[in-house]
Design a protein around this motif. Structure first.
Motif, mmCIF file in Angstrom:
data_model
loop_
_atom_site.group_PDB
_atom_site.id
_atom_site.type_symbol
_atom_site.label_atom_id
_atom_site.label_comp_id
_atom_site.label_asym_id
_atom_site.label_seq_id
_atom_site.Cartn_x
_atom_site.Cartn_y
_atom_site.Cartn_z
ATOM 1 N N ALA A 1 -2.575 8.650 -5.059
ATOM 2 C CA ALA A 1 -2.529 8.085 -3.792
ATOM 3 C C ALA A 1 -3.181 9.022 -2.728
ATOM 4 O O ALA A 1 -2.735 10.122 -2.783
ATOM 5 C CB ALA A 1 -1.015 7.441 -3.352
ATOM 6 N N LEU B 1 -7.036 6.081 -0.873
ATOM 7 C CA LEU B 1 -6.299 5.151 -2.010
ATOM 8 C C LEU B 1 -4.999 4.885 -1.825
ATOM 9 O O LEU B 1 -4.125 5.865 -1.909
ATOM 10 C CB LEU B 1 -7.122 5.474 -3.413
ATOM 11 N N ALA C 1 -5.006 -0.483 -6.586
ATOM 12 C CA ALA C 1 -5.112 -0.642 -8.133
ATOM 13 C C ALA C 1 -5.694 -2.115 -8.596
ATOM 14 O O ALA C 1 -4.918 -2.973 -8.285
ATOM 15 C CB ALA C 1 -4.050 -0.024 -8.610
ATOM 16 N N VAL D 1 -3.907 3.676 -9.197
ATOM 17 C CA VAL D 1 -3.573 4.588 -8.283
ATOM 18 C C VAL D 1 -1.912 4.872 -8.494
ATOM 19 O O VAL D 1 -1.018 3.928 -8.554
ATOM 20 C CB VAL D 1 -3.764 4.076 -6.950
#
Length: 122
Positions: free
Chosen positions: A13, A85, A90, A120
Motif C-alpha cells: 500500500a 496504491l 487490487a 496491494v
C-alpha cells in the motif's frame, strides 16, 4: 487489433506500478483506449480512458490524482501509471480499445486485452 496488458504484480500500500497495453495487428493511434478493473466478486469498473490524440483524458473519481494514463502512438502503447496504491485498487486490470472517439466511462469497447493482476498488500 490485439491488446496485451502487462506490468501487474504485488505492491505494498502506498507503492506504485506501471501497467502497459501494447497493441499489435493495427496501429493503436486509431483508437480510444481505456483501462478497466475487476476485483473478485465485483463488477468490472472504469478506471481511465484516453483519446486517440492523448488530449482528452477521463479518470474514475476513485483514482483521480493517483493514476495517470498516457499513450505513445509511436510505440503502439498506452500506459497506466498508478501511485499511492490502496488495497481497494487490487484487481485484474484490462485495457480495451474502440474506434468511437467520445471519451466517457462506457464499457462498450471493440477489443479487450487479457488482463494483468494487481495485488496491494496493506
Amino acid at each position: 487489433v490485439q491488446l496485451q496488458a502487462s506490468g501487474g504484480g504485488l505492491v505494498q500500500a502506498g507503492g506504485s506500478l506501471r501497467l502497459s497495453c501494447v497493441a499489435s495487428g493495427r496501429t493503436i493511434s486509431s483508437y480510444l483506449v481505456g483501462w478497466f478493473r475487476q476485483a473478485p466478486g465485483k463488477k468490472r469498473e472504469f478506471v481511465a480512458a484516453v483519446s486517440w490524440s492523448g488530449y482528452h483524458i477521463l479518470y474514475a473519481d476513485s483514482v483521480k490524482g493517483r493514476f495517470t494514463i498516457s499513450r505513445d502512438n509511436t510505440k503502439n502503447t498506452v500506459s497506466l501509471q498508478m501511485s499511492g496504491l490502496k488495497p481497494d485498487d487490487a484487481a485484474t486490470y484490462y485495457c480495451a480499445a474502440r474506434d468511437r472517439h467520445i471519451v466517457d466511462r462506457s464499457p462498450t469497447y471493440d477489443y479487450w486485452g487479457q488482463g494483468t493482476q494487481v495485488t496491494v498488500s496493506s
